[in-house]
Design an enzyme around this catalytic site. Structure first.
Site, PDB file in Angstrom:
ATOM      1  N   GLU A 173       0.820  -1.213   0.000  1.00 28.33           N
ATOM      2  CA  GLU A 173       0.000   0.000   0.000  1.00 28.33           C
ATOM      3  C   GLU A 173       0.859   1.271   0.000  1.00 28.33           C
ATOM      4  OE1 GLU A 173      -3.066  -0.318   3.014  1.00 28.33           O
ATOM      5  OE2 GLU A 173      -4.239  -1.546   1.646  1.00 28.33           O
TER       6      GLU A 173
ATOM      7  N   GLU B 254      -6.315  -7.999  -1.126  1.00 19.39           N
ATOM      8  CA  GLU B 254      -6.792  -8.113   0.254  1.00 19.39           C
ATOM      9  C   GLU B 254      -8.290  -7.862   0.306  1.00 19.39           C
ATOM     10  OE1 GLU B 254      -4.927  -5.471   3.059  1.00 19.39           O
ATOM     11  OE2 GLU B 254      -2.941  -5.778   2.196  1.00 19.39           O
TER      12      GLU B 254
HETATM   13  C1  GLA Z   1      -4.301  -2.730   4.649  1.00 22.85           C
HETATM   14  C2  GLA Z   1      -2.903  -3.297   4.785  1.00 22.85           C
HETATM   15  C3  GLA Z   1      -2.835  -4.532   5.612  1.00 22.85           C
HETATM   16  C4  GLA Z   1      -3.748  -4.455   6.804  1.00 22.85           C
HETATM   17  C5  GLA Z   1      -5.141  -4.173   6.319  1.00 22.85           C
HETATM   18  C6  GLA Z   1      -6.169  -4.154   7.429  1.00 22.85           C
HETATM   19  O1  GLA Z   1      -4.965  -3.096   3.522  1.00 22.85           O
HETATM   20  O2  GLA Z   1      -2.280  -3.523   3.552  1.00 22.85           O
HETATM   21  O3  GLA Z   1      -1.501  -4.696   6.024  1.00 22.85           O
HETATM   22  O4  GLA Z   1      -3.330  -3.444   7.661  1.00 22.85           O
HETATM   23  O5  GLA Z   1      -5.164  -2.919   5.711  1.00 22.85           O
HETATM   24  O6  GLA Z   1      -7.463  -3.986   6.915  1.00 22.85           O
END
Ligand code: GLA
Ligand code: ZN
Length: 685
Positions: free
Chosen positions: A153, A311
């Site tokens: 991210e 994710e």
């Molecule tokens: C983000 C991060 C993860 C985690 C999630 C929790 O997407 O990439 O490492 O912290 O949020 O929802």
């Protein structure tokens, strides 16, 4: 079949952090067994694992990772290998304080958190390059490794002295002379003229925020710097094995950097989707669902191919205002919806809940209970089993005939402008409002950056393209000339690439001529105010009136036919001023909408337009409220049709022709029953 990774199947995976459990071998052994039960075929490892990979400077410890990757592989589980740069280790942060980020108010971070390193720091770049070289040399040709997950991210900006110097170099490259820069930034305003390059600083709440050209260039620079950091991460990886694709996981409508620029350095696009489910008492998720699908459509459109859902939570997050778990059966529905919009994977944050720290209550496939007979584990396993039967879907295309243009630079500029509506100009809302009816009625839409080629679409929707490049305007006009249909809205073609207002007739660069109108003034409304548009000539069935909110632009018709007019109960405002117009241009047609209309207008107008243009939805039937459909075409010609029920009531869909349930083989002749929150994957007989 063209799949996104060398693994020729849909992916079912999760973020996996074995480094948190290295002193619990029994947990690590159990993980593999449980993953197999959950039909997990890949895991993302290495995310935030720097301290385990290099516990002390230069002391690389990769054996534990090799061990894990090998054991997983021996059990049929592939690796998405992350570089650990998203969280710098404590030792590094203390030894090299310059890698810590400086905020816009010029305060350097202490060590802590994650996603907060400087993108310019030569030390951090060198450390990342060294780490990635080690990882690539060790694992770059390992048969288990199917994808590189670069950092995590990637986000944010740094205002340290190194970044300031790099910004000035970037500006010198862009403008050549200070005169050119001063002209582009209109710095004669308030005596802000620069006389030395060294005087230029990034925007700051303690300093400059009023030079819009500076603000825009700073965001462009942050993107360029992030991209060059990203390239620095990729280089040692590609040097070892250029065949393994790289990705970066995007955060939906995050607007800190220009993702379309980052996409140019990615082989595969992936994103992390965390819609806020179950906010309504009646359980109707229609309005929670559509923005996630809109973002999936953006991801799919970036490279014109499927994307990965890197994710999502199998149950709940720990960071929404209220962290409601997906209700019973809902996970399957949300997963199918992602597949429907172009995902070639369903991946989770996270495999296993950590015991400590700030994400210990975030949902996971394995919770602290550490057992597999939980509802969530069973639902995840069910989705995994479903994905195993969907091999033919991997790589399948979406055939969109409708394009919506969305430009993040325009979004930055229109939201940075002071006026005309400082309580929310609503450009993203307008875009989503125009997307919503297509989504609801099963029309595939590509959401494109204006740089992308839109010449082949049947309908081009352009919501509030405030910042307009002459080249984009030319391509829009050419598109219409050659027979295309364009829908333009208020507040379009107002500023150029430097955020300088266009002089003369607007929308600029010939778009006023295209629409057959000329801008007169813009009248923004407070939240509770509204105006009325009366339809005076309906090219297709429309209601008599529609409500307008937020922005009402007065235009003069200069050649266009007037389809809708403003109607006021205000003796000081003339009635009958054009609000909705249509103009013929070359062989094509341009519609112009002056007011920010209510949903029902877009629904009536855009769907009628799509029908008139002969564009076909995924399922040619009237869908009941809350039921949506989407389709994808596999290389072997199979057309998958996905039907989703976002309500808590059972629904029934009239099928235009008999269809087969791809999972069960059951044939539905005329009616398709859908359970509450039910979803079906159908193929035509
Ligand atoms: C983000 C991060 C993860 C985690 C999630 C929790 O997407 O990439 O490492 O912290 O949020 O929802
Ligand atoms: Zn910096």
């Amino acid at each position: 079949m063209q799949t996104l990774t060398p693994y020729p199947h849909l992916l079912h995976g999760c973020d996996y952090n074995p480094e948190q459990w290295l002193d619990s071998p029994e947990i690590l052994a159990q993980d593999i067994e449980y993953m197999k039960q959950a039909h997990i075929n890949c895991v993302s490892v290495g995310i935030f694992a720097w301290a385990a990979l290099e516990p002390h400077e230069g002391d690389y410890q990769l054996d534990w990772l090799a061990n894990i990757i090998n054991k997983l592989y021996a059990n049929g589980i592939y690796t998405v290998l992350a570089t650990p740069s998203g969280a710098k280790p404590v030792w590094m942060s203390h030894k090299y304080p310059e890698i810590r980020r400086v905020s816009a108010d010029r305060i350097r971070d202490l060590q802590g958190g994650r996603h907060n390193h400087c993108y310019t720091s030569p030390v951090y770049r060198e450390k990342v390059r060294a780490m990635n070289t080690k990882l690539a040399e060790r694992f770059g040709t390992h048969p288990a490794v199917i994808l590189w997950h670069i950092s995590n991210e990637i986000q944010g900006e740094c205002h340290c002295e190194l970044c300031q110097a790099a910004f000035r170099d970037w500006l010198k490259e862009r403008y050549g002379t200070l005169d050119a820069l001063n002209a582009a930034w209109w710095t004669a305003f308030w005596s802000h003229t620069y006389t030395e390059w060294e005087q230029i600083e990034s925007p700051s709440p303690r300093g400059e925020t009023n030079i819009h050209g500076l603000n825009l260039d700073w965001k462009r620079f942050c993107t360029a710097q992030t991209r060059s950091f990203f390239e620095n991460e990729i280089a040692p990886i590609k040097a070892v094995n250029p065949r393994i694709p790289v990705t970066m996981n995007l955060m939906g409508f995050y607007d800190g950097i220009n993702y379309w620029e980052m996409a140019k350095s990615c082989d595969v696009i992936s994103w992390d989707a965390y819609p806020t489910w179950h906010t309504n008492q009646d359980g109707d998720e229609t309005y929670n669902a559509f923005w996630a699908d809109a973002y999936s459509d953006i991801c799919r459109s970036m490279l014109g191919k499927p994307f990965l859902l890197m994710e999502n939570t199998p149950s709940q997050t720990n960071w929404h205002d209220v962290c409601r778990p997906k209700s019973w059966g809902f996970h399957r529905l949300s997963a199918i919806s992602m597949l429907a919009h172009g995902a070639d994977s369903i991946q989770y944050f996270q495999w296993r809940q950590s015991r400590g720290c700030s994400e210990k209550f975030h949902g996971a496939v394995m919770t602290h209970a550490n057992r597999t007979d939980t509802r969530v584990f069973q639902e995840v396993s069910g989705v995994g089993a479903m994905l195993e039967k969907l091999d033919a879907l991997a790589g399948a295309k979406t055939d969109a005939k409708i394009a919506i243009l969305y430009d993040i630079e325009s979004h930055w500029a229109v939201n940075d402008a002071k006026g005309p509506r400082n309580i929310g100009i609503g450009d993203n809302d307008l875009m989503l409002r125009m997307y919503l009816p297509f989504w609801k009625n099963g029309y595939a839409v590509d959401i494109l950056n204006p740089e992308q080629d839109f010449s082949g679409y049947h309908l081009l929707v352009i919501p509030m393209l405030y910042l307009l490049h002459p080249d984009t305007a030319k391509r829009i006009r050419d598109y219409a000339k050659q027979g295309g249909t364009v829908v333009l809205t208020m507040h379009t073609g107002v500023v150029d690439a430097h955020d300088l207002c266009y002089m003369g007739t607007t929308p600029a660069e010939g778009l006023a001529e295209l629409a057959g109108i000329r801008f007169l003034e813009i009248d923004p409304l407070y939240d509770k105010q509204y105006e009325t548009m009366r339809i005076v000539k309906a090219p297709f069935p429309l209601a008599e009136t529609y409500r307008l909110e937020r922005l009402c632009e007065r235009v003069a018709a200069e050649g266009a036919e007037v389809l809708g007019v403003y109607e006021h109960d205000n003796p000081c405002m003339p009635d009958g001023m054009p609000c909705l117009t249509r103009n013929s241009f070359g062989r094509g047609t341009a519609y112009y909408l002056g007011g920010f209309a209510e949903d029902s207008f877009f629904s009536d107008f855009l769907i009628s337009l799509a029908e008139k243009l002969g564009i076909e939805p995924a399922l040619d039937t009237t869908l009941p409220h809350g039921v949506v459909a989407a389709s994808r075409q596999a290389a072997d010609g199979t057309v998958f049709c996905f039907v989703m029920n976002w309500t808590r009531e059972a629904r029934s869909v009239n099928l235009p022709y008999p269809m087969k349930d791809y999972e069960t083989g059951k044939i539905y002749q005329a009616k398709l029953p859908l359970a509450p929150y039910g979803a079906k994957i159908l193929v035509r007989l």
